[in-house]
Enzyme design. Sequence first.
Site, PDB file in Angstrom:
ATOM      1  N   ASN A   1      36.753  43.435  53.642  1.00  0.00           N
ATOM      2  CA  ASN A   1      37.964  42.986  52.763  1.00  0.00           C
ATOM      3  C   ASN A   1      38.951  43.917  52.696  1.00  0.00           C
ATOM      4  O   ASN A   1      40.223  43.552  52.506  1.00  0.00           O
ATOM      5  CB  ASN A   1      37.568  42.030  51.495  1.00  0.00           C
ATOM      6  CG  ASN A   1      38.816  41.354  51.195  1.00  0.00           C
ATOM      7  OD1 ASN A   1      39.266  40.484  51.962  1.00  0.00           O
ATOM      8  ND2 ASN A   1      39.439  41.510  50.064  1.00  0.00           N
TER       9      ASN A   1
ATOM     10  N   LYS B   1      38.730  45.040  43.637  1.00  0.00           N
ATOM     11  CA  LYS B   1      37.640  45.522  44.433  1.00  0.00           C
ATOM     12  C   LYS B   1      38.203  46.675  45.593  1.00  0.00           C
ATOM     13  O   LYS B   1      37.414  47.610  45.601  1.00  0.00           O
ATOM     14  CB  LYS B   1      37.473  44.343  45.357  1.00  0.00           C
ATOM     15  CG  LYS B   1      36.935  43.111  44.815  1.00  0.00           C
ATOM     16  CD  LYS B   1      36.631  42.064  45.834  1.00  0.00           C
ATOM     17  CE  LYS B   1      37.988  41.524  46.486  1.00  0.00           C
ATOM     18  NZ  LYS B   1      38.610  40.793  45.559  1.00  0.00           N
TER      19      LYS B   1
ATOM     20  N   HIS C   1      42.201  31.131  44.144  1.00  0.00           N
ATOM     21  CA  HIS C   1      41.851  30.290  45.107  1.00  0.00           C
ATOM     22  C   HIS C   1      41.397  28.983  45.090  1.00  0.00           C
ATOM     23  O   HIS C   1      40.579  28.368  45.910  1.00  0.00           O
ATOM     24  CB  HIS C   1      40.819  31.032  46.134  1.00  0.00           C
ATOM     25  CG  HIS C   1      41.037  32.437  46.412  1.00  0.00           C
ATOM     26  ND1 HIS C   1      42.280  32.823  47.313  1.00  0.00           N
ATOM     27  CD2 HIS C   1      40.466  33.560  46.261  1.00  0.00           C
ATOM     28  CE1 HIS C   1      42.349  34.021  47.463  1.00  0.00           C
ATOM     29  NE2 HIS C   1      41.453  34.680  46.768  1.00  0.00           N
TER      30      HIS C   1
END
Length: 455
Positions: A139, A116, A184
């Site tokens: 982010n 990203k 995650h």
Amino acid sequence: MSIYNGKNIVILGMGLTGFSCLKFFISLGIYPRVIDCNINFNSKIFIPTNIECCFGYLKKKWVLEADLIIISPGFNSYSNVILEAKKRGIEIINDIEIFCRIVKSNIIAVTGTNGKTTVVSMLYKIMKKSGFNVSLGGNIGIPVLDLLNHKSDFYILELSSFQLEYISTLNFFCAGILNISEDHMDRYPNGIRDYIFSKFKIFSKSKYCIINFSDVYSKPYNLFEMNVVSFGTDYSDYYFKRNNKSINLFYLNNKFFRIKNYFFKSITNFLNILFVISITDILKIPRKMVFKILLNFKNLPHRFNILGNKKNILWINDSKSTNISSTILALQNLSLFDKISKIWLILGGDGKLSDFENLLKPYLLKLRKLRICCFGKSKDVLYNLIPNISYKFSSLYCVVKYITNCAGNGDIILLSPSCSSTDQFLNFEDRGNVFINLYNKYNNICKKNIFYEKK
């Protein structure tokens, strides 16, 4: 009058995002309560004295009395108190939702398990150079509410799955998912299903949806209801093919660029390039300018960075690989390198309850000379995957010390841990910097017998 006036507001988490939210509400003359579970919270002095604060524990009474909860990405959405707040119908949002309610300019939103930050950095640089009035945040480390001070025609947002969980006001100009893989899992009770669901929220009402057709998890079920631009496989709008010592890029089966000598040395980056071009084509930015910038774009730190080739031993720092898929991509990238003797793969850290079974077994036939060095919290789990070619150590220092004693001509030393770094380091940057320092220290080490832990 603000829609937030008169509400009992609680901000959960006082990192960069929490502070940004607090500043935003104070600018409106609204004074929320703030909670941070970190007892050693060092930034208390920056919070105005008229703000009610709770540090060191979660004050459940405040949360359940609230009319509105502002949740930071680091706060677990599946904690008991948040689930109870949802049952009571308390509104829970985040800074991204607040931003989307306010901003009327075009938003380009990017998510994905890996890549990203690299992609949004590429895109921002190209758009800025092309004369667009553009801002970058999310982010990547710049809270989106701080961008409200910079009026822009376009906002590029890097969004994590955590940030997408509490957004409902979505109307992006362009939204894309680079890839999705297991990550995650300690945060999602239903495993990857919950993770994928949060990622797919990015496409809600987006004018253009950029989708990776080569990634099995990244394709939404309702493709025919969306304005899709695809990249990845031969069946995509944008794809690449390897030809001898060059990479050819195609759009709708027409070759439009040739990359010589693998200037990126990374399959990941070829996919990133296609993603970026799919957006810059929509924006009608001349490809000549796009490639001028891309050809000079250097990998961001700790992302498959080649540190050097000392004594014909290649050292690669891929500390940003904090999940299984990122390490698999790093191994795939090695297919672009010629004449490899051995690959010393350094794995370890906090595995975040990931299932490592599929990490290495598919590559054993191709990587017969693989050696695995494991350290940190998950070292035993990683070691037990393939014990006959694995070694385990207490620390990264011990790993590098051992490898420098054993590595020889034509070998590659690859730090691509597949785990979070927080068991032994501050973050992946800290882990990568330690590896760089060890490389600098040991690239001329005198060989000698070194103890290592092995069953």
